[in-house]
Design an enzyme around this catalytic site. Sequence first.
Site, PDB file in Angstrom:
ATOM      1  CG  MET A   1      54.349 -11.423  52.601  1.00  0.00           C
ATOM      2  SD  MET A   1      53.091 -10.890  53.784  1.00  0.00           S
ATOM      3  CE  MET A   1      52.473 -12.482  54.371  1.00  0.00           C
TER       4      MET A   1
ATOM      5  CB  SER B   1      46.478  -9.202  61.177  1.00  0.00           C
ATOM      6  OG  SER B   1      45.775  -9.870  60.139  1.00  0.00           O
TER       7      SER B   1
ATOM      8  CG  HIS C   1      47.744  -6.038  58.269  1.00  0.00           C
ATOM      9  ND1 HIS C   1      48.610  -5.339  57.457  1.00  0.00           N
ATOM     10  CD2 HIS C   1      47.658  -7.282  57.733  1.00  0.00           C
ATOM     11  CE1 HIS C   1      49.044  -6.123  56.493  1.00  0.00           C
ATOM     12  NE2 HIS C   1      48.465  -7.313  56.628  1.00  0.00           N
TER      13      HIS C   1
ATOM     14  CG  MET D   1      47.949 -11.318  50.218  1.00  0.00           C
ATOM     15  SD  MET D   1      47.963 -12.295  51.745  1.00  0.00           S
ATOM     16  CE  MET D   1      46.956 -11.237  52.788  1.00  0.00           C
TER      17      MET D   1
ATOM     18  CG  ASP E   1      51.474  -9.925  57.482  1.00  0.00           C
ATOM     19  OD1 ASP E   1      51.198 -10.600  58.492  1.00  0.00           O
ATOM     20  OD2 ASP E   1      50.659  -9.715  56.571  1.00  0.00           O
TER      21      ASP E   1
ATOM     22  CG  HIS F   1      48.872  -7.781  52.683  1.00  0.00           C
ATOM     23  ND1 HIS F   1      49.357  -8.845  53.423  1.00  0.00           N
ATOM     24  CD2 HIS F   1      49.474  -7.870  51.475  1.00  0.00           C
ATOM     25  CE1 HIS F   1      50.198  -9.539  52.688  1.00  0.00           C
ATOM     26  NE2 HIS F   1      50.281  -8.984  51.494  1.00  0.00           N
TER      27      HIS F   1
ATOM     28  CG  MET G   1      43.722 -13.208  51.703  1.00  0.00           C
ATOM     29  SD  MET G   1      44.108 -14.670  52.696  1.00  0.00           S
ATOM     30  CE  MET G   1      44.947 -13.918  54.085  1.00  0.00           C
TER      31      MET G   1
ATOM     32  CG  ASP H   1      45.880 -10.079  55.929  1.00  0.00           C
ATOM     33  OD1 ASP H   1      46.808  -9.534  55.315  1.00  0.00           O
ATOM     34  OD2 ASP H   1      45.988 -10.499  57.085  1.00  0.00           O
TER      35      ASP H   1
END
Length: 219
Positions: free
Chosen positions: A132, A5, A28, A63, A170, A61, A32, A30
């Site tokens: 998660m 990540s 990975h 979010m 994760d 991912h 957000m 993220d």
Amino acid sequence: MIAPSILSADFARLADEVAAVRGADWLHVDVMDAHFVPNLTIGLPVVEALRKVTDIPLDCHLMIDDPDTWAVRYAEAGVHNVTVHVEAAEDPVKIAKDLRAAGALAGLSVKPNTPLEPYVELLRHYDTLLVMSVEPGFGGQRFIPDVLEKVRAARRLVDSGELTVLVEIDGGINEETIERAAEAGVDCFVAGSAVYGAPDPAKTVAQLRRLAAGASGRS
């Protein structure tokens, strides 16, 4: 499969940090928005830039509050696997269809306190399930072992042929926790600080893979 990540990477040196995890299965990312989670990270322009500097498949991912609008744009940018949160999606079936039509795998994520059972039928439209094992939003958190019951339930559904999803986890994955997650039935392990906090990230990726393979009992 090991998916480092970049949330734990040095954002000022992302190209170098991506190169440092050679041998990783996925990268990975993220995304957000400071609304769905209380943190703001990166978005589509950075993902597009990452696609130009690595051949490692991107695992995004999301979010974010509005995955129905944004998810397909990541697929169109060449992301290999795009994951949305069931808690945020208005029409998760349509999202899955749109992602697949755009050439990506469709992933569905559940927070630690979100039960799996109400979404089993929905998962038939998806390729990956991201469990998660921390509350989403920040890296470096402690692993929540209770989520492994959810992983075991998903593994049983996959092994019985009721689902065909790849099971991903994760949060808090490191050399101390990865074997428990592998024993529970995880296929793909997201690891952030364990990888990027190590002196040799690529060596750590290989070590995590060995530990998971040894504990898994599956090929």
